[in-house]
Write a protein that holds these residues in place. Sequence first.
Motif, PDB file in Angstrom:
ATOM      1  N   GLU A   1       0.871  -1.180   0.000  1.00  0.00           N
ATOM      2  CA  GLU A   1       0.000   0.000   0.000  1.00  0.00           C
ATOM      3  C   GLU A   1       0.904   1.225   0.000  1.00  0.00           C
ATOM      4  OE1 GLU A   1      -3.462   2.049   2.715  1.00  0.00           O
ATOM      5  OE2 GLU A   1      -3.147  -0.114   2.862  1.00  0.00           O
ATOM      6  N   ALA A   2       0.825   2.003  -1.076  1.00  0.00           N
ATOM      7  CA  ALA A   2       1.688   3.171  -1.223  1.00  0.00           C
ATOM      8  C   ALA A   2       0.964   4.274  -1.970  1.00  0.00           C
ATOM      9  CB  ALA A   2       2.960   2.787  -1.969  1.00  0.00           C
ATOM     10  N   ASP A   3       1.264   5.500  -1.589  1.00  0.00           N
ATOM     11  CA  ASP A   3       0.744   6.677  -2.281  1.00  0.00           C
ATOM     12  C   ASP A   3       1.926   7.416  -2.882  1.00  0.00           C
ATOM     13  OD1 ASP A   3      -0.477   8.926  -3.228  1.00  0.00           O
ATOM     14  OD2 ASP A   3      -1.361   9.529  -1.315  1.00  0.00           O
ATOM     15  N   LEU A   4       2.127   7.230  -4.191  1.00  0.00           N
ATOM     16  CA  LEU A   4       3.245   7.854  -4.890  1.00  0.00           C
ATOM     17  C   LEU A   4       2.822   9.124  -5.625  1.00  0.00           C
ATOM     18  CD1 LEU A   4       4.939   4.625  -6.286  1.00  0.00           C
ATOM     19  CD2 LEU A   4       5.416   5.823  -4.156  1.00  0.00           C
ATOM     20  N   ARG A   5       1.582   9.559  -5.427  1.00  0.00           N
ATOM     21  CA  ARG A   5       1.095  10.769  -6.117  1.00  0.00           C
ATOM     22  C   ARG A   5       1.946  12.002  -5.836  1.00  0.00           C
ATOM     23  NH1 ARG A   5      -5.084  10.236  -4.328  1.00  0.00           N
ATOM     24  NH2 ARG A   5      -3.916   9.916  -2.402  1.00  0.00           N
ATOM     25  N   PRO A   6       2.497  12.187  -4.620  1.00  0.00           N
ATOM     26  CA  PRO A   6       3.326  13.377  -4.388  1.00  0.00           C
ATOM     27  C   PRO A   6       4.581  13.451  -5.259  1.00  0.00           C
ATOM     28  CG  PRO A   6       2.616  12.455  -2.295  1.00  0.00           C
ATOM     29  CD  PRO A   6       2.234  11.463  -3.363  1.00  0.00           C
ATOM     30  N   ALA A   7       4.974  12.360  -5.859  1.00  0.00           N
ATOM     31  CA  ALA A   7       6.155  12.372  -6.736  1.00  0.00           C
ATOM     32  C   ALA A   7       5.861  13.040  -8.076  1.00  0.00           C
ATOM     33  CB  ALA A   7       6.651  10.951  -6.971  1.00  0.00           C
ATOM     34  N   PHE A   8       4.587  13.169  -8.439  1.00  0.00           N
ATOM     35  CA  PHE A   8       4.237  13.725  -9.749  1.00  0.00           C
ATOM     36  C   PHE A   8       4.302  15.243  -9.773  1.00  0.00           C
ATOM     37  CE2 PHE A   8       2.998   9.485 -10.655  1.00  0.00           C
ATOM     38  CZ  PHE A   8       3.078   9.371 -12.030  1.00  0.00           C
ATOM     39  N   HIS A   9       4.775  15.772 -10.896  1.00  0.00           N
ATOM     40  CA  HIS A   9       4.865  17.206 -11.141  1.00  0.00           C
ATOM     41  C   HIS A   9       4.909  17.421 -12.653  1.00  0.00           C
ATOM     42  CE1 HIS A   9       9.185  16.639 -11.945  1.00  0.00           C
ATOM     43  NE2 HIS A   9       9.149  15.817 -10.910  1.00  0.00           N
ATOM     44  N   TRP A  10       5.006  18.650 -13.082  1.00  0.00           N
ATOM     45  CA  TRP A  10       4.893  18.991 -14.495  1.00  0.00           C
ATOM     46  C   TRP A  10       5.973  18.348 -15.371  1.00  0.00           C
ATOM     47  CZ3 TRP A  10       8.892  21.353 -17.031  1.00  0.00           C
ATOM     48  CH2 TRP A  10       9.886  21.903 -16.233  1.00  0.00           C
ATOM     49  N   ASN A  11       7.135  18.012 -14.802  1.00  0.00           N
ATOM     50  CA  ASN A  11       8.241  17.492 -15.597  1.00  0.00           C
ATOM     51  C   ASN A  11       8.412  15.972 -15.472  1.00  0.00           C
ATOM     52  OD1 ASN A  11      10.502  17.750 -17.356  1.00  0.00           O
ATOM     53  ND2 ASN A  11      11.888  17.768 -15.614  1.00  0.00           N
ATOM     54  N   LEU A  12       7.466  15.292 -14.862  1.00  0.00           N
ATOM     55  CA  LEU A  12       7.601  13.848 -14.685  1.00  0.00           C
ATOM     56  C   LEU A  12       6.809  13.110 -15.751  1.00  0.00           C
ATOM     57  CD1 LEU A  12       8.862  11.661 -12.827  1.00  0.00           C
ATOM     58  CD2 LEU A  12       6.637  11.527 -11.730  1.00  0.00           C
ATOM     59  N   LYS A  13       7.488  12.305 -16.538  1.00  0.00           N
ATOM     60  CA  LYS A  13       6.821  11.498 -17.561  1.00  0.00           C
ATOM     61  C   LYS A  13       6.191  10.262 -16.932  1.00  0.00           C
ATOM     62  CE  LYS A  13       7.524   8.972 -21.826  1.00  0.00           C
ATOM     63  NZ  LYS A  13       8.453   8.537 -22.856  1.00  0.00           N
ATOM     64  N   GLN A  14       6.967   9.549 -16.089  1.00  0.00           N
ATOM     65  CA  GLN A  14       6.463   8.334 -15.458  1.00  0.00           C
ATOM     66  C   GLN A  14       7.384   7.922 -14.322  1.00  0.00           C
ATOM     67  OE1 GLN A  14       6.464   5.750 -18.871  1.00  0.00           O
ATOM     68  NE2 GLN A  14       8.553   5.060 -18.535  1.00  0.00           N
ATOM     69  N   LEU A  15       6.888   6.998 -13.501  1.00  0.00           N
ATOM     70  CA  LEU A  15       7.677   6.367 -12.456  1.00  0.00           C
ATOM     71  C   LEU A  15       7.838   4.893 -12.812  1.00  0.00           C
ATOM     72  CD1 LEU A  15       5.914   7.693  -9.226  1.00  0.00           C
ATOM     73  CD2 LEU A  15       8.161   8.382 -10.059  1.00  0.00           C
ATOM     74  N   PHE A  16       9.045   4.390 -12.650  1.00  0.00           N
ATOM     75  CA  PHE A  16       9.267   2.952 -12.734  1.00  0.00           C
ATOM     76  C   PHE A  16       9.378   2.484 -11.287  1.00  0.00           C
ATOM     77  CE2 PHE A  16      12.258  -0.714 -13.038  1.00  0.00           C
ATOM     78  CZ  PHE A  16      11.376  -1.572 -13.664  1.00  0.00           C
ATOM     79  N   VAL A  17       8.416   1.681 -10.848  1.00  0.00           N
ATOM     80  CA  VAL A  17       8.308   1.264  -9.455  1.00  0.00           C
ATOM     81  C   VAL A  17       8.611  -0.220  -9.361  1.00  0.00           C
ATOM     82  CG1 VAL A  17       6.738   1.127  -7.485  1.00  0.00           C
ATOM     83  CG2 VAL A  17       6.541   3.024  -9.104  1.00  0.00           C
ATOM     84  N   PHE A  18       9.409  -0.595  -8.357  1.00  0.00           N
ATOM     85  CA  PHE A  18       9.699  -2.018  -8.197  1.00  0.00           C
ATOM     86  C   PHE A  18       9.915  -2.392  -6.742  1.00  0.00           C
ATOM     87  CE2 PHE A  18      13.577   0.185  -9.442  1.00  0.00           C
ATOM     88  CZ  PHE A  18      14.561  -0.284  -8.575  1.00  0.00           C
ATOM     89  N   VAL A  19       9.622  -3.667  -6.452  1.00  0.00           N
ATOM     90  CA  VAL A  19       9.897  -4.234  -5.138  1.00  0.00           C
ATOM     91  C   VAL A  19      11.214  -4.979  -5.240  1.00  0.00           C
ATOM     92  CG1 VAL A  19       9.154  -5.863  -3.357  1.00  0.00           C
ATOM     93  CG2 VAL A  19       7.463  -4.397  -4.498  1.00  0.00           C
ATOM     94  N   LEU A  20      12.114  -4.627  -4.350  1.00  0.00           N
ATOM     95  CA  LEU A  20      13.448  -5.202  -4.331  1.00  0.00           C
ATOM     96  C   LEU A  20      13.583  -6.092  -3.098  1.00  0.00           C
ATOM     97  CD1 LEU A  20      16.126  -4.833  -5.955  1.00  0.00           C
ATOM     98  CD2 LEU A  20      16.732  -3.072  -4.319  1.00  0.00           C
ATOM     99  N   ALA A  21      14.042  -7.313  -3.300  1.00  0.00           N
ATOM    100  CA  ALA A  21      14.347  -8.219  -2.191  1.00  0.00           C
ATOM    101  C   ALA A  21      15.863  -8.225  -2.019  1.00  0.00           C
ATOM    102  CB  ALA A  21      13.840  -9.622  -2.496  1.00  0.00           C
TER     103      ALA A  21
END
Length: 140
Positions: A37-57
Amino acid sequence: TFLHRGEPQVKVLKLNNLKSLRQHGGQDRALLSFDLEADLRPAFHWNLKQLFVFVLAEYETKANPLNQVIIWDRIIKSPEEALIKERNEFVKYALIDQGQELRNKTIRLRLVWDHMPLTGRLYVGDANMTSFTLPAKYKV
């Protein structure tokens, strides 16, 4: 140069179920599911194309002091997609050790998000969440 960092919030990242831990092709392989459960919306701004999100073990072995394996990923292209609530999400990629050293290892799960801007510098955010220990014996 100005970098918008935002303050994404990761509320839950934990093991849900270990389906199997076995030897496969001379290597240890774990299949599992997790809750996220994560809220990544604060990372978005006018210059952000996309986020690559991953779970790392991450874990340690005698052969390698730091092992990092991506077990799940997603590309997020809008703030609407950036509110993640996954329950019992099965891994996209198995947790595989180069040898036979997964048994009885402590695994740390970490959520990482890679900012991919329209222009400018790339940067990464992350959150360490939880750890768990794999069983000492294989589980089929």
